[in-house]
Design a protein around this motif. Structure first.
Motif, mmCIF file in Angstrom:
data_model
loop_
_atom_site.group_PDB
_atom_site.id
_atom_site.type_symbol
_atom_site.label_atom_id
_atom_site.label_comp_id
_atom_site.label_asym_id
_atom_site.label_seq_id
_atom_site.Cartn_x
_atom_site.Cartn_y
_atom_site.Cartn_z
ATOM 1 N N UNK A 237 0.841 -1.193 0.000
ATOM 2 C CA UNK A 237 0.000 0.000 0.000
ATOM 3 C C UNK A 237 0.878 1.246 0.000
ATOM 4 N N UNK A 238 0.363 2.332 -0.562
ATOM 5 C CA UNK A 238 1.100 3.589 -0.640
ATOM 6 C C UNK A 238 1.544 4.003 0.758
ATOM 7 N N UNK A 239 2.873 4.062 0.969
ATOM 8 C CA UNK A 239 3.400 4.302 2.308
ATOM 9 C C UNK A 239 3.115 5.726 2.784
ATOM 10 N N UNK A 240 3.170 6.704 1.908
ATOM 11 C CA UNK A 240 2.900 8.081 2.321
ATOM 12 C C UNK A 240 1.474 8.198 2.832
ATOM 13 N N UNK A 241 0.524 7.630 2.111
ATOM 14 C CA UNK A 241 -0.875 7.655 2.563
ATOM 15 C C UNK A 241 -1.019 6.957 3.914
ATOM 16 N N UNK A 242 -0.325 5.828 4.070
ATOM 17 C CA UNK A 242 -0.414 5.061 5.318
ATOM 18 C C UNK A 242 0.056 5.911 6.500
ATOM 19 N N UNK A 243 1.221 6.553 6.344
ATOM 20 C CA UNK A 243 1.749 7.370 7.441
ATOM 21 C C UNK A 243 0.853 8.576 7.713
ATOM 22 N N UNK A 244 0.295 9.179 6.666
ATOM 23 C CA UNK A 244 -0.607 10.324 6.857
ATOM 24 C C UNK A 244 -1.873 9.909 7.593
ATOM 25 N N UNK A 260 3.204 13.777 25.393
ATOM 26 C CA UNK A 260 4.595 13.812 24.918
ATOM 27 C C UNK A 260 4.876 12.656 23.968
ATOM 28 N N UNK A 261 4.400 11.466 24.336
ATOM 29 C CA UNK A 261 4.623 10.289 23.481
ATOM 30 C C UNK A 261 3.911 10.440 22.145
ATOM 31 N N UNK A 262 2.707 10.998 22.197
ATOM 32 C CA UNK A 262 1.940 11.171 20.965
ATOM 33 C C UNK A 262 2.627 12.169 20.035
ATOM 34 N N UNK A 263 3.127 13.264 20.571
ATOM 35 C CA UNK A 263 3.818 14.245 19.749
ATOM 36 C C UNK A 263 5.101 13.668 19.143
ATOM 37 N N UNK A 264 5.790 12.830 19.925
ATOM 38 C CA UNK A 264 7.007 12.196 19.412
ATOM 39 C C UNK A 264 6.671 11.236 18.266
ATOM 40 N N UNK A 265 5.568 10.495 18.417
ATOM 41 C CA UNK A 265 5.161 9.561 17.363
ATOM 42 C C UNK A 265 4.726 10.310 16.111
ATOM 43 N N UNK A 266 4.027 11.416 16.283
ATOM 44 C CA UNK A 266 3.604 12.228 15.137
ATOM 45 C C UNK A 266 4.830 12.780 14.409
ATOM 46 N N UNK A 271 8.374 12.518 9.642
ATOM 47 C CA UNK A 271 9.686 12.260 9.025
ATOM 48 C C UNK A 271 9.556 11.190 7.951
ATOM 49 N N UNK A 272 8.778 10.136 8.245
ATOM 50 C CA UNK A 272 8.550 9.076 7.256
ATOM 51 C C UNK A 272 7.839 9.615 6.020
ATOM 52 N N UNK A 273 6.870 10.518 6.218
ATOM 53 C CA UNK A 273 6.170 11.132 5.096
ATOM 54 C C UNK A 273 7.153 11.893 4.212
ATOM 55 N N UNK A 274 8.026 12.658 4.862
ATOM 56 C CA UNK A 274 9.032 13.419 4.109
ATOM 57 C C UNK A 274 9.945 12.491 3.317
ATOM 58 N N UNK A 275 10.342 11.374 3.921
ATOM 59 C CA UNK A 275 11.194 10.414 3.228
ATOM 60 C C UNK A 275 10.483 9.811 2.014
ATOM 61 N N UNK A 276 9.193 9.522 2.163
ATOM 62 C CA UNK A 276 8.429 8.976 1.034
ATOM 63 C C UNK A 276 8.288 10.008 -0.082
ATOM 64 N N UNK A 277 8.070 11.262 0.288
ATOM 65 C CA UNK A 277 7.990 12.324 -0.720
ATOM 66 C C UNK A 277 9.308 12.463 -1.475
#
Length: 343
Positions: A237-244, A260-266, A271-277
């Motif tokens: 599946x499209x990884x960018x869509x998945x991460x978004x 704090x944990x949620x913000x770190x995960x976001x 970062x993963x979205x940027x890598x896919x782009x």
């Protein structure tokens, strides 16, 4: 690495022929986009260890490139009674890359993936046909063939003999096949056979990638020691869509994570979205280079160097450097002189 020149039947006329396709995730991902399909991409796989696939799930199928041999025997039972599996025979040379990809796409039922108008129309039109008739329809499907041939390599010279290499030629030929789970069973989809090849049952608690691994390894082991011309890619599946989507869930839905944990995960997912782009940008750039015809420029440079008397000195210098390098390698690989050896 290019696909096999192993199509069944006679070679089509040049204007309707199919080009060789490089085994590259960027090429296959752009083929998917060109067909009008959304929500899917192709990733290269470097190991058959199942844990290495976790970050790519869901994995809908595998595309395997291997050295083709004549009279390749199926590893399982060829089935003819599965009307729920879309399967087409390969009826034209060089089409196995697109056929392997379509064998997966046209058998996927997943909310992430939209086949689009071209593939949905083709599937609907061929649904009631036999595999040979489907293969003929695919060979003459203009939109699909045009997208496939958009990766044709530019040729400097036109040859008088349009015949493609046969299995009798000295050059190695390679072939793409697909593997995927369908309704609890593992299938190999290879257009060179008469139907889908049923390989094994998939248990309820089994990851289908664990089931397919020994079949791929067994195919690799058929060849001589040192043969490394294999390539394995996964349709995911499209990884960018998945991460978004994961980001949206963390932003808008309750989560057991602390703020704090949620913000770190976001932040990690962004970062993963940027890598896919960046990956998509790189794929576009590489594919533009694949399509660009550099040959006229190269010919003109050589012509200008020849006219100004610079070509032969460059050639002689390169020839001398190559000879020196060969002598150095020979000296490094030869046994030491006994007089220089330690006692």
């Amino acid at each position: 690495m290019a696909e096999a020149n192993t199509g069944a039947g006679s070679m089509e006329e040049p204007e309707s022929s199919w080009c060789l396709i490089e085994s590259d995730p960027g090429v296959f991902t752009e083929l998917i986009r060109g067909f009008g399909c959304t929500g899917a991409q192709v990733e290269e796989i470097w190991t058959l260890e199942v844990d290495a696939f976790r970050h790519l799930e869901p994995i809908h199928g595998l595309i395997f490139l291997f050295k083709w041999v004549q009279d390749d025997k199926p590893a399982g039972r060829v089935v003819h009674d599965r009307s729920d599996i879309f399967f087409a025979r390969q009826m034209i040379q060089n089409a196995c890359a697109t056929q392997a990809l379509l064998s997966l796409l046209l058998n996927i039922r997943h909310p992430d993936i939209d086949l689009g108008h071209t593939l949905n129309s083709f599937k609907h039109f061929c649904q009631e046909l036999d595999p040979v008739s489907r293969g003929i329809c695919l060979s003459n499907e203009e939109k699909i063939r045009t997208v496939h041939n958009s990766f044709a390599r530019p040729e400097l010279f036109e040859l008088d003999t349009p015949d493609a290499p046969s299995e009798d030629d000295d050059d190695d030929v390679y072939h793409f096949v697909s593997y995927m789970p369908i309704k609890g069973r593992l299938f190999e989809l290879d257009g060179m056979h008469e139907g889908p090849i049923e390989l094994a049952d998939i248990g309820q608690d089994q990851n289908w990638l664990q089931v397919v691994r020994p079949f791929i390894e067994a195919r690799m082991q058929r060849y001589s020691v040192g043969e490394i011309h294999f390539n394995l890619m996964a349709l995911v599946s499209d990884r960018q869509r998945y991460y978004e989507r994961q980001i949206q869930l963390l932003v808008h839905q309750p989560s057991p994570l602390s703020h704090t944990e949620r913000q770190a995960e976001i932040a990690k997912l962004r970062t993963f979205v940027t890598l896919e782009q960046e990956k998509k940008r790189r794929y576009r750039q590489e594919n533009q280079r694949r399509r660009h015809n550099y040959l006229p420029f190269i010919v003109e440079v050589l012509k200008q160097l020849g006219e100004t008397g610079q070509l032969m000195p460059i050639y002689e210098k390169a020839k001398k450097q190559a000879k020196e390098q060969a002598n150095q390698e020979q000296a490094c690989n030869s046994p030491k002189n006994e007089a220089n050896q330690e006692p």
